[in-house]
Design a protein around this motif. Structure first.
Motif, short mmCIF file in Angstrom:
data_model
loop_
_atom_site.label_atom_id
_atom_site.label_comp_id
_atom_site.label_asym_id
_atom_site.label_seq_id
_atom_site.Cartn_x
_atom_site.Cartn_y
_atom_site.Cartn_z
N TRP A 189 -9.59 32.10 33.30
CA TRP A 189 -10.63 32.27 32.28
C TRP A 189 -11.95 31.64 32.72
CZ3 TRP A 189 -12.18 35.24 28.71
CH2 TRP A 189 -13.06 34.83 27.72
N GLU A 190 -11.88 30.48 33.36
CA GLU A 190 -13.10 29.86 33.88
C GLU A 190 -13.75 30.75 34.94
OE1 GLU A 190 -14.69 27.16 32.87
OE2 GLU A 190 -13.23 26.89 31.27
N SER A 191 -12.94 31.38 35.78
CA SER A 191 -13.48 32.26 36.82
C SER A 191 -14.11 33.50 36.20
CB SER A 191 -12.38 32.69 37.79
OG SER A 191 -11.77 31.57 38.39
N LEU A 192 -13.48 34.07 35.18
CA LEU A 192 -14.03 35.25 34.52
C LEU A 192 -15.38 34.96 33.89
CD1 LEU A 192 -10.96 36.83 32.67
CD2 LEU A 192 -12.23 37.83 34.56
N THR A 193 -15.59 33.75 33.41
CA THR A 193 -16.82 33.42 32.68
C THR A 193 -17.81 32.62 33.52
OG1 THR A 193 -15.65 31.47 31.76
CG2 THR A 193 -15.68 33.48 30.44
N THR A 194 -17.61 32.55 34.83
CA THR A 194 -18.55 31.88 35.73
C THR A 194 -19.42 32.91 36.43
OG1 THR A 194 -17.05 30.01 36.10
CG2 THR A 194 -18.75 30.39 37.75
N SER A 195 -20.69 32.58 36.60
CA SER A 195 -21.66 33.51 37.18
C SER A 195 -21.47 33.59 38.70
CB SER A 195 -23.08 33.06 36.86
OG SER A 195 -24.02 33.77 37.63
N LEU A 196 -21.10 34.77 39.19
CA LEU A 196 -20.99 34.96 40.64
C LEU A 196 -22.36 34.92 41.30
CD1 LEU A 196 -19.17 35.53 43.04
CD2 LEU A 196 -19.39 37.97 42.56
N ARG A 197 -23.38 35.40 40.61
CA ARG A 197 -24.74 35.33 41.14
C ARG A 197 -25.17 33.88 41.35
NH1 ARG A 197 -29.87 36.93 37.54
NH2 ARG A 197 -29.22 34.96 36.62
N GLY A 198 -24.84 33.02 40.37
CA GLY A 198 -25.17 31.61 40.51
C GLY A 198 -24.44 30.95 41.66
N ILE A 199 -23.18 31.37 41.88
CA ILE A 199 -22.42 30.83 43.01
C ILE A 199 -23.08 31.23 44.34
CG2 ILE A 199 -20.21 30.95 44.22
CD1 ILE A 199 -18.84 31.23 41.54
N ARG A 200 -23.49 32.50 44.44
CA ARG A 200 -24.13 32.95 45.67
C ARG A 200 -25.43 32.19 45.95
NH1 ARG A 200 -23.36 39.28 44.11
NH2 ARG A 200 -21.27 39.60 44.97
N GLN A 201 -26.19 31.92 44.91
CA GLN A 201 -27.49 31.28 45.09
C GLN A 201 -27.34 29.84 45.58
OE1 GLN A 201 -29.26 31.84 41.22
NE2 GLN A 201 -30.14 33.83 41.77
N ASP A 202 -26.27 29.16 45.17
CA ASP A 202 -26.08 27.77 45.55
C ASP A 202 -24.79 27.59 46.35
OD1 ASP A 202 -28.30 26.16 44.26
OD2 ASP A 202 -27.56 27.27 42.52
N LEU A 203 -24.43 28.62 47.15
CA LEU A 203 -23.14 28.60 47.82
C LEU A 203 -23.01 27.42 48.78
CD1 LEU A 203 -20.45 30.00 48.29
CD2 LEU A 203 -21.54 31.39 50.06
N ARG A 204 -24.07 27.09 49.51
CA ARG A 204 -23.98 26.00 50.48
C ARG A 204 -23.67 24.68 49.79
NH1 ARG A 204 -29.08 25.18 54.17
NH2 ARG A 204 -30.01 24.84 52.11
N GLY A 205 -24.41 24.37 48.73
CA GLY A 205 -24.15 23.12 48.01
C GLY A 205 -22.77 23.09 47.38
N ILE A 206 -22.34 24.24 46.84
CA ILE A 206 -21.01 24.30 46.21
C ILE A 206 -19.92 24.06 47.24
CG2 ILE A 206 -19.38 25.88 45.10
CD1 ILE A 206 -21.83 27.15 43.70
N MET A 207 -20.04 24.67 48.42
CA MET A 207 -19.02 24.49 49.45
C MET A 207 -18.99 23.05 49.96
SD MET A 207 -17.44 27.25 49.53
CE MET A 207 -16.36 26.77 50.88
N LEU A 208 -20.15 22.43 50.08
CA LEU A 208 -20.18 21.02 50.50
C LEU A 208 -19.49 20.14 49.47
CD1 LEU A 208 -23.78 20.62 51.98
CD2 LEU A 208 -21.62 20.44 53.22
N MET A 209 -19.77 20.38 48.20
CA MET A 209 -19.18 19.56 47.13
C MET A 209 -17.68 19.80 47.01
SD MET A 209 -21.63 17.74 45.67
CE MET A 209 -21.14 17.39 43.98
#
Length: 527
Positions: A66-86
């Protein structure tokens, strides 16, 4: 009988704590944890244990999906580097720091690394509950981090447990293979499961059968990944993200409405019940420790909680300065966040379901038959860290958000206005051709044209305060329609009570009235 009593107790506790939290302005998870700890004193509930299989096979797939369904994929792409580091480097660094501190406090290296892996990942569902007051970008970053970092933590956990019990060995190629299998295998399992689910959904017209497929997707993805020894968590996340992109294109509005209602209610109950069960588990863990062990474990809880916060803050600020030093592109500068926003992000490192599942999954014995060293301490410290971070950081977060004075995020409202305006304009433009193709009567086409033009004026006025008359008329129209819907609903119920219509007819008519009420009131079922 205990199972039935537990269900009743959980429902009553969730209800009371949610109402009390809203009235006292306290985050409901804080009250749910405290209630769970207090319920542990009830003799009939002292035998309650949360099996790790229930966590891994019931709670995690449903909540993460459910969290994945309601999370913005566009937002993940825009901050992918920071997300992967974290979600990778920070998790490994946190696990190492906690292991080093726990070892200094007396735990052997094996159990210390198991504890570090247990408390290293943040929890997606907890972030979703406690961080709703944050801007959209901050929420997306936190949720994406906590969705992905579970896979990293579980690889570290599996390696630590395997080495401790004598089933694994440590080498750089072996560790690299484990991470590759976890991420690549999990992503592949999730993608294949989502593809199969999409093919089935396209061939099923019945909303009930379509939602049976939807419900089975996260559990199937988790099972397939586990069978190939990959990350079930990542498989569920990938499947959810794919369905979030493809789902709106699939036919069946009734299927989507039914699915949204089901997932929002079921995940709310699962999440709330989980907080109560964490409190119960912490209470039961206390009884398994001697007084000396308890004192030592309490000290460990406090020290580990401090380490988690310090490492998170240090990594957030250290990583950003390193990125700024290496990447000076203009688009990178546009993505920078303020230091106050990073402080808020440092306070939102909540722990939850995954941490508890990891701790409870620690085996009872080694290969030699000897008990797993300090297993009770690991379970207690993990439960204590979950409770302490939720209570302290949950109570602290609103004050930190007010201190940060984050700018009001209007991007969602602006994008919604753009979507509604553009959709209405294009529908209005296509109306003559569509009406001609369908052979629609001119009077009906003219009626539809006036409705669309009125709707378009209202949508445009929503972004322009100068047109207050239109907005007031819209509010009056909505209030009138809602009042009339109430009168229609009362009439239909009266007809049923007077035996003029059957209960089946009542439910059918009421379903249409409810859909209209939801549309007019603007209630978001995903909340």
């Amino acid at each position: 009988m205990l199972g039935l009593e537990l269900v009743v107790v959980l429902c009553a506790t969730v209800l009371v704590c949610q109402v009390a939290g809203d009235r006292l302005r306290i985050a409901p998870p804080v009250l749910l944890l405290a209630a769970g700890a207090l319920l542990g004193f009830v003799p009939a509930l002292r035998e309650v244990r949360l099996p790790p299989e229930a966590m891994l096979l019931l709670f995690l797939p449903a909540l993460l999906y459910w969290e994945s369904l309601t999370t913005s994929l566009r937002g993940i792409r825009q901050d992918l580097r920071g997300i992967m580091l974290m979600s990778t480097a920070l998790v490994i660094l946190t696990a190492w720091a906690v292991a080093a501190v726990a070892h200094a406090l007396g735990l052997p290296w094996g159990p210390a690394w198991v504890l570090g892996a247990a408390v290293a990942p943040t929890d997606a569902t907890t972030v979703g509950v406690l961080a709703r007051m944050l801007p959209r970008r901050s929420i997306t970053l936190l949720r994406a981090e906590s969705l992905i970092n579970d896979g990293t933590a579980l690889v570290v956990y599996g390696l630590a447990v395997g080495i401790t019990v004598g089933e694994e060995h440590f080498s750089v190629p072996h560790v690299g293979w484990l991470f590759l299998l976890a991420y690549a295998g999990g992503a592949a399992a999730g993608a294949v499961t989502a593809w199969l689910g999409i093919q089935l959904r396209r061939r099923l017209d019945d909303p009930l059968l379509g939602n049976v497929v939807t419900i089975g997707i996260p559990f199937t993805a988790f099972l397939v990944a586990e069978q190939i020894e990959a990350s079930g968590v990542l498989a569920v996340v990938v499947a959810g993200l794919i369905m979030s992109q493809v789902g709106p294109r699939l036919p069946g509005a009734a299927t989507r409405r039914q699915a949204q209602a089901f997932w929002s209610l079921s995940t709310f109950l699962l999440n709330a019940s989980l907080f109560v069960l964490v409190g119960l588990e912490a209470q039961s863990a206390v009884r398994d420790l001697t007084s000396d062990d308890l004192t030592h474990a309490l000290i460990t809880v406090g020290v580990v909680s401090v380490v988690l916060v310090v490492v998170r803050f240090a990594f957030q600020f250290g990583a950003v300065y390193l990125i700024r030093l290496l990447d000076r592109r203009p688009q990178q500068r546009l993505r920078r966040m303020s230091h106050r926003a990073r402080v808020v992000g440092g306070v939102t490192g909540f722990r939850g379901a995954v941490s508890l599942a990891v701790a409870l999954s620690v085996p009872e014995a080694l290969d030699s038959g000897a008990p797993f060293p300090d297993r009770d301490v690991i379970v207690f410290v993990t439960s204590g860290v979950i409770m302490l971070t939720l209570v302290v950081q949950g109570l602290l977060l609103p004050r930190v958000v007010r201190w940060a004075r984050l700018p009001h995020d209007t991007s969602a409202e602006e994008e919604r206005s753009l979507a509604e305006t553009t959709a209405a304009e294009e529908a209005l433009k296509a109306l003559p051709d569509v009406a001609a193709d369908l052979g629609t009567a001119p009077e009906v086409a003219e009626w539809s044209r006036r409705e669309y033009e009125t709707h378009l004026r209202v949508v445009r006025a929503a972004g322009d305060d100068t047109d207050g008359v239109v907005l007031r008329h819209k509010e009056d129209y909505t209030a009138l329609r809602l009042a009339l819907l109430t009168r229609k609903r009362a009439t239909v119920v009266r007809l049923r009570d007077e035996h003029h219509i059957d209960d089946t007819v009542l439910r059918q008519v009421q379903a249409y009235l409810d859909i209209e009420e939801v549309r007019l009131s603007g209630v978001d079922l995903s909340d």
